[in-house]
Design a protein around this motif. Structure first.
Motif, mmCIF file in Angstrom:
data_model
loop_
_atom_site.group_PDB
_atom_site.id
_atom_site.type_symbol
_atom_site.label_atom_id
_atom_site.label_comp_id
_atom_site.label_asym_id
_atom_site.label_seq_id
_atom_site.Cartn_x
_atom_site.Cartn_y
_atom_site.Cartn_z
ATOM 1 N N SER A 411 -2.257 -12.394 11.667
ATOM 2 C CA SER A 411 -2.684 -12.324 12.941
ATOM 3 C C SER A 411 -4.072 -13.243 13.033
ATOM 4 C CB SER A 411 -3.104 -10.815 13.196
ATOM 5 O OG SER A 411 -3.919 -10.884 14.533
ATOM 6 N N SER A 412 -4.241 -13.818 14.323
ATOM 7 C CA SER A 412 -5.382 -14.659 14.532
ATOM 8 C C SER A 412 -6.479 -13.710 14.801
ATOM 9 C CB SER A 412 -4.877 -15.519 15.753
ATOM 10 O OG SER A 412 -4.481 -14.875 16.814
ATOM 11 N N PHE A 413 -6.325 -12.365 14.948
ATOM 12 C CA PHE A 413 -7.329 -11.522 15.280
ATOM 13 C C PHE A 413 -7.901 -10.620 14.083
ATOM 14 C CE2 PHE A 413 -4.888 -12.278 19.171
ATOM 15 C CZ PHE A 413 -6.016 -12.339 20.184
ATOM 16 N N THR A 414 -9.253 -10.841 13.855
ATOM 17 C CA THR A 414 -9.751 -10.329 12.459
ATOM 18 C C THR A 414 -9.576 -8.930 12.675
ATOM 19 O OG1 THR A 414 -11.169 -12.164 12.436
ATOM 20 C CG2 THR A 414 -11.829 -9.836 11.254
ATOM 21 N N SER A 415 -9.800 -8.225 13.766
ATOM 22 C CA SER A 415 -9.700 -6.583 13.698
ATOM 23 C C SER A 415 -8.192 -6.328 13.503
ATOM 24 C CB SER A 415 -9.984 -6.341 15.209
ATOM 25 O OG SER A 415 -9.518 -6.925 16.161
ATOM 26 N N VAL A 416 -7.384 -6.934 13.839
ATOM 27 C CA VAL A 416 -5.918 -6.705 13.629
ATOM 28 C C VAL A 416 -5.688 -6.679 12.039
ATOM 29 C CG1 VAL A 416 -3.428 -7.090 14.112
ATOM 30 C CG2 VAL A 416 -5.250 -7.233 16.048
ATOM 31 N N GLN A 417 -6.073 -7.894 11.664
ATOM 32 C CA GLN A 417 -5.757 -7.932 10.071
ATOM 33 C C GLN A 417 -6.471 -6.709 9.386
ATOM 34 O OE1 GLN A 417 -7.534 -12.034 10.024
ATOM 35 N NE2 GLN A 417 -5.948 -12.578 8.844
ATOM 36 N N ILE A 418 -7.786 -6.494 9.768
ATOM 37 C CA ILE A 418 -8.521 -5.137 9.049
ATOM 38 C C ILE A 418 -7.761 -3.907 9.058
ATOM 39 C CG2 ILE A 418 -10.643 -3.903 9.020
ATOM 40 C CD1 ILE A 418 -12.019 -6.568 9.434
ATOM 41 N N ALA A 419 -7.434 -3.537 10.407
ATOM 42 C CA ALA A 419 -6.582 -2.500 10.899
ATOM 43 C C ALA A 419 -5.165 -2.438 9.776
ATOM 44 C CB ALA A 419 -6.362 -2.589 11.986
ATOM 45 N N ALA A 420 -4.611 -3.449 9.686
ATOM 46 C CA ALA A 420 -3.377 -3.408 9.006
ATOM 47 C C ALA A 420 -3.598 -3.407 7.576
ATOM 48 C CB ALA A 420 -2.470 -4.794 9.284
ATOM 49 N N LEU A 421 -4.614 -3.871 6.996
ATOM 50 C CA LEU A 421 -4.765 -3.818 5.621
ATOM 51 C C LEU A 421 -5.286 -2.171 5.450
ATOM 52 C CD1 LEU A 421 -7.041 -6.956 5.220
ATOM 53 C CD2 LEU A 421 -5.079 -6.489 3.834
ATOM 54 N N GLY A 422 -5.899 -1.491 6.290
ATOM 55 C CA GLY A 422 -6.325 -0.364 6.137
ATOM 56 C C GLY A 422 -5.072 0.525 6.277
ATOM 57 N N ALA A 423 -4.237 0.375 6.978
ATOM 58 C CA ALA A 423 -2.485 1.311 7.027
ATOM 59 C C ALA A 423 -1.935 0.878 5.655
ATOM 60 C CB ALA A 423 -1.897 0.682 7.995
ATOM 61 N N ILE A 424 -2.002 -0.483 5.120
ATOM 62 C CA ILE A 424 -1.371 -0.765 3.912
ATOM 63 C C ILE A 424 -1.957 -0.013 2.858
ATOM 64 C CG2 ILE A 424 -0.753 -2.695 2.330
ATOM 65 C CD1 ILE A 424 -0.403 -4.286 5.045
ATOM 66 N N SER A 425 -3.303 -0.129 2.830
ATOM 67 C CA SER A 425 -3.940 0.779 1.662
ATOM 68 C C SER A 425 -3.428 2.089 1.368
ATOM 69 C CB SER A 425 -5.552 0.782 1.931
ATOM 70 O OG SER A 425 -6.144 -0.655 1.710
ATOM 71 N N ASN A 426 -3.286 2.902 2.708
ATOM 72 C CA ASN A 426 -2.886 4.272 2.439
ATOM 73 C C ASN A 426 -1.547 4.196 1.888
ATOM 74 O OD1 ASN A 426 -5.236 5.113 3.187
ATOM 75 N ND2 ASN A 426 -4.711 6.347 4.985
ATOM 76 N N ILE A 427 -0.738 3.388 2.505
ATOM 77 C CA ILE A 427 0.690 3.517 2.418
ATOM 78 C C ILE A 427 1.285 3.188 0.870
ATOM 79 C CG2 ILE A 427 2.959 2.505 2.907
ATOM 80 C CD1 ILE A 427 1.997 2.160 5.812
ATOM 81 N N VAL A 428 0.386 2.237 0.201
ATOM 82 C CA VAL A 428 0.895 2.007 -0.988
ATOM 83 C C VAL A 428 -0.030 2.704 -2.277
ATOM 84 C CG1 VAL A 428 1.457 -0.429 -0.291
ATOM 85 C CG2 VAL A 428 -0.943 -0.064 -1.313
ATOM 86 N N VAL A 429 -0.816 3.881 -1.663
ATOM 87 C CA VAL A 429 -1.845 4.218 -2.700
ATOM 88 C C VAL A 429 -1.098 4.968 -3.964
ATOM 89 C CG1 VAL A 429 -2.051 6.412 -1.338
ATOM 90 C CG2 VAL A 429 -3.804 5.567 -2.886
ATOM 91 N N ASP A 430 -0.015 5.809 -3.621
ATOM 92 C CA ASP A 430 0.401 6.497 -4.853
ATOM 93 C C ASP A 430 1.909 6.848 -4.980
ATOM 94 O OD1 ASP A 430 -0.005 8.308 -6.923
ATOM 95 O OD2 ASP A 430 -0.446 9.861 -5.808
ATOM 96 N N PHE A 431 2.621 6.048 -4.259
ATOM 97 C CA PHE A 431 4.045 6.040 -4.654
ATOM 98 C C PHE A 431 4.935 4.785 -4.900
ATOM 99 C CE2 PHE A 431 2.114 8.675 -1.213
ATOM 100 C CZ PHE A 431 2.303 10.269 -1.773
#
Length: 662
Positions: A411-431
């Motif tokens: 995304s060209s929006f930094t806030s969207v990139q950071i929010a997407a990274l936050g979601a990804i961090s949780n989704i990939v944590v332990d499975f």
């Protein structure tokens, strides 16, 4: 031949007429101002055109240069000039910059003390418009002279003027220093008095009070001490017949509750805010758009209120809106954020939401045209993915969602990139399934690319996601990740200029060397490049979290073979800069209990009796003064430290005399 109306108002001719200095030019200037104002209202193109022609300085000069003989003409000129300045600034950053560069601000403030209501009103309206812009010099408002002008507005008998003064405060007050300056100037007392005024004054005052008290316990205390009934008056307004008044009074009380909850406890008002806001959600206009944001602010971080909202079926009601006609962007964003906060801590909220089958809508929201909606749905996914039970069962992490999240990383929006990274961090944590799906979809390369970003927030969140990605994975998976990331890149992240990036890069390394012995070799690759980086950070870092993660790395490495243990020993016995004590001694003396625990675990790993080199390492540690230090810790205030200290001393006793029993 007579001049046509069009040629008479040609832009260049208009500027000349505005700048005329002839004694009989006032009437012509007035007509030109009115024509110009009507031309630019709501017309971005014409605003920009007239700005380029130099119209703004010509208009501003009328405020300071006009000294006509005809008093009535002077009044009309000032009113029209002030209004035109506001029109240029309205909704256009280039317009705000132009009026500021032309020196309009002090002249507009001067109009506030003018003995004519129309002039005061016009000046105040333009000031309000200017201060709504992020370009406005907010510090300017808090100069003594301008604060006096602001108080004149608030004290005006004209209710519209008083409301404008309160609105200027709402759009200009951002810092605690500014909040205190307004409070010290007597603004709080005046705003409370306006709560009993007209609808305009009441609502503007509520907005301003919410702004001035936000996250400022000192100002809240002043508000309560100033008028014992202030909070009672605001509470009564939550029952007002006007929806906007009810919303603003809720926002004001939420501002107080979020900062100083003690003042509302005895009143019992906080639980009542949930049904009020729930009712306001049904408003078809702006109030309904803003209500979910207020609800989000109310329940954020408060499990009691989240439980209360759950019992009031707030989750169901919010999800019902997804089934209705297309939601306005602002309302959609607010609903997603409210659901995110409701699901941030309570598993029953997450389970209920998942049972309502809203994920088709979530998929659509990830591709919404508005960036703020895309950011909000990522935050929602981050909170809902805290549900370990549903995440492991694969109840909502589908390939389509992971693919869309990866797309948002570009995304060209930094806030969207950071929010997407936050979601990804949780989704990939332990499975494992989620991790594999993420890599197959091209996510690993995106994370590595973002870890090189010039924006430290993006770098931080990218490294955080990488750390979660390799958590509890097999060595082959870690090899695949390191093949793309490279040792050199990881070294750079550990030595990053930002302490938070260092912390999570070390957390990544901790996860990398956790478990399989062959993964520990990464620390010693390229002549021990990563081990050197860890040691350097442990000797120089100031942030506790960096020290903790660095010691976790050494503790894990110390569980390896003899070569690994010896590498850790070399680092631990080196002195920290400006301190002649070995690193291990300094850390055992740390006030941070977590650091003391990790250090004692590391000693246990280094001196494990079955290790061939344990006796030699025990001697080195004993010579470094480790035994007296451990003995001083046998009654440590932290139970974990006490247990590990006794285990460490017990192992050291195995390798020589002179170690008295504990």
């Amino acid at each position: 031949m007579p001049t046509s109306a069009v040629s008479h108002h040609r832009p260049d001719d208009l500027i000349i007429r505005l700048s005329s200095s002839s004694s009989d030019a006032d009437d012509d200037k007035l007509k030109a101002l009115r024509y110009l104002k009507n031309q630019i209202i709501g017309n971005r193109t014409k605003k920009l055109s007239y700005i380029k022609l130099g119209a703004v300085p010509a208009v501003v000069s009328i405020l300071s240069d006009s000294s006509p003989a005809n008093f009535e003409s002077s009044l009309s000129l000032l009113v029209q000039a002030a209004a035109t300045i506001g029109s240029f600034a309205c909704g256009l950053d280039a317009g705000v910059k132009a009026v500021l560069d032309a020196g309009s601000l002090p002249l507009l403030f001067d109009l506030i003390s003018y003995p004519n209501e129309k002039i005061v009103d016009a000046g105040a309206r333009s000031l309000k418009i200017i201060y709504q812009s992020k370009l406005a010099p907010k510090y300017n408002l808090f100069q003594e002279k301008n604060l006096e002008s602001l108080m004149l507005l608030l004290n005006s008998e004209n209710e519209n003027v008083g409301g404008l003064g309160a609105s200027i405060i709402t759009h200009s007050c951002r810092t605690s220093i500014e909040q205190k300056a307004l409070s010290d100037a007597g603004v709080l007392k005046k705003l409370v008095s306006l709560l009993g005024g007209s609808l305009c004054q009441r609502e503007a005052s509520l907005e301003s009070l919410a702004t001035i008290t936000k996250e400022n316990p000192e100002v809240i205390s002043q508000l309560v001490g100033l008028e014992e009934r202030a909070l009672s008056i605001i509470t009564e307004l939550t029952k007002d017949k006007y929806p906007r008044t009810r919303l603003l009074s809720c926002l004001c009380l939420i501002s107080v509750r979020n900062t100083s909850p003690c003042y509302l406890e005895d009143m019992g008002i906080t639980p009542k805010l949930v049904p009020i806001l729930l009712d306001l959600l049904d408003d078809p206009g702006q109030v309904g758009d803003e209500a979910p944001f207020a609800l989000s602010s109310l329940v954020a971080g408060n499990e009691d209120l989240q439980n209360l909202a759950f019992e009031a079926n707030v989750v169901d009601k919010l999800c019902d809106y997804f089934q209705k006609e297309v939601l306005q962007t602002r309302r959609l964003q607010g609903i997603l954020l409210a659901l995110a906060d409701l699901c941030s801590a309570l598993e029953k909220c997450r389970s209920r939401l998942l049972s309502l089958q809203v994920f088709n809508f979530v998929t659509d929201a990830l591709t919404h045209r508005n960036a703020e909606v895309r950011e909000a749905v990522c935050i929602f996914l981050k909170c809902i993915s805290r549900s370990v039970q549903n995440l492991s069962a694969g109840n909502f992490v589908k390939e389509s969602i992971i693919s869309l999240l990866i797309q948002l990383l570009n995304s060209s929006f930094t806030s969207v990139q950071i929010a997407a990274l936050g979601a990804i961090s949780n989704i990939v944590v332990d499975f494992t399934a989620n991790k594999s799906l993420f890599i197959q979809s091209g996510g690993l390369g995106e994370l590595i690319q973002l870890s090189k970003s010039m924006d430290s927030s993006i770098r931080l969140n990218a490294v955080w996601a990488l750390s979660n990605l390799i958590f509890l994975t097999e060595s082959q998976f870690k090899d695949d990740v390191m093949l793309e990331l490279t040792t050199t890149a990881l070294y750079g992240l550990i030595c990053d200029s930002e302490a938070s990036v260092q912390e999570h890069a070390l957390a990544f390394l901790k996860n990398l060397v956790d478990g399989q012995l062959d993964c520990i070799e990464y620390v010693f690759a390229e002549e021990g490049l990563l081990l050197q980086a860890v040691g350097r950070q442990l000797r120089s870092a100031l942030k506790t979290e960096v020290l903790v993660q660095g010691m976790y790395v050494l503790c894990n490495v110390a569980s390896g073979v003899e070569f690994h243990k010896e590498g850790v020993m070399q680092e631990l016995l080196q002195p920290i800069h400006s301190n002649h004590q070995p690193m291990i001694i300094s850390f055992l003396q740390s006030p941070i209990s977590q650091l003391r625990v990790i250090c004692t675990w590391t000693i246990i790993n280094l001196t494990f009796p079955s290790s061939p080199g344990a006796p030699d390492r025990a001697v080195k540690l004993r010579n470094a003064g480790i035994v007296p230090q451990l003995k001083n810790m046998v009654n440590d205030s932290c139970l974990d430290v006490k247990l590990r200290v006794r285990a460490a001393l017990g192992q050291l006793m195995t390798f020589g005399d002179g170690l008295a029993a504990v």
